[in-house]
Design a protein around this motif. Structure first.
Motif, mmCIF file in Angstrom:
data_model
loop_
_atom_site.group_PDB
_atom_site.id
_atom_site.type_symbol
_atom_site.label_atom_id
_atom_site.label_comp_id
_atom_site.label_asym_id
_atom_site.label_seq_id
_atom_site.Cartn_x
_atom_site.Cartn_y
_atom_site.Cartn_z
ATOM 1 N N PRO A 37 -3.093 7.365 -9.266
ATOM 2 C CA PRO A 37 -2.788 8.788 -9.415
ATOM 3 C C PRO A 37 -3.317 9.646 -8.261
ATOM 4 C CG PRO A 37 -3.523 7.892 -11.501
ATOM 5 C CD PRO A 37 -3.747 6.825 -10.466
ATOM 6 N N ASP A 38 -4.377 9.206 -7.578
ATOM 7 C CA ASP A 38 -4.911 9.975 -6.450
ATOM 8 C C ASP A 38 -4.367 9.456 -5.113
ATOM 9 O OD1 ASP A 38 -6.302 7.614 -6.475
ATOM 10 O OD2 ASP A 38 -8.289 8.512 -6.358
ATOM 11 N N ASN A 39 -3.192 8.793 -5.161
ATOM 12 C CA ASN A 39 -2.456 8.310 -3.983
ATOM 13 C C ASN A 39 -3.166 7.250 -3.162
ATOM 14 O OD1 ASN A 39 0.009 9.654 -4.323
ATOM 15 N ND2 ASN A 39 -0.923 11.548 -3.613
ATOM 16 N N LYS A 40 -4.095 6.529 -3.758
ATOM 17 C CA LYS A 40 -4.695 5.378 -3.098
ATOM 18 C C LYS A 40 -3.854 4.156 -3.461
ATOM 19 C CE LYS A 40 -9.355 7.202 -3.097
ATOM 20 N NZ LYS A 40 -10.726 7.030 -3.573
ATOM 21 N N GLU A 41 -3.946 3.126 -2.642
ATOM 22 C CA GLU A 41 -3.216 1.901 -2.929
ATOM 23 C C GLU A 41 -4.198 0.759 -3.118
ATOM 24 O OE1 GLU A 41 -0.317 1.437 0.178
ATOM 25 O OE2 GLU A 41 0.634 3.332 -0.314
ATOM 26 N N THR A 42 -3.912 -0.074 -4.096
ATOM 27 C CA THR A 42 -4.738 -1.242 -4.371
ATOM 28 C C THR A 42 -3.831 -2.381 -4.790
ATOM 29 O OG1 THR A 42 -6.721 -2.033 -5.505
ATOM 30 C CG2 THR A 42 -5.198 -0.697 -6.796
#
Length: 77
Positions: A37-42
């Motif tokens: 949701p905070d535009n990080k990618e994992t």
């Protein structure tokens, strides 16, 4: 098929929203890439140890989270 997973919403087994599947990668193990949701990618491995349930009808995938996989405010299942 792996392409069917793209766009699914990812939830922890405790029903906490973790993000959306944006890609899959195949090598020795299949990896699922998620945008949080905070535009990080994992990424997490597409293994039965992590994937609890895939619900294509409702476009959801439920996973067991582990510490460090997502932001620290998410608790491990």
């Amino acid at each position: 098929y792996l392409d069917d997973l793209i766009g699914l919403e990812v939830y922890s087994t405790q029903n906490k929203y973790l993000g959306k599947v944006i890609s899959t990668y195949e090598s020795m193990n299949t990896l699922i890439e998620v945008k949080t949701p905070d535009n990080k990618e994992t990424m997490f491995p597409f293994l039965k140890e992590f994937v609890e349930k895939i619900d294509l009808e409702n476009k959801k995938i439920f996973i067991k989270t582990i510490p460090g996989l997502f932001d620290e405010d998410f608790e491990a299942d």
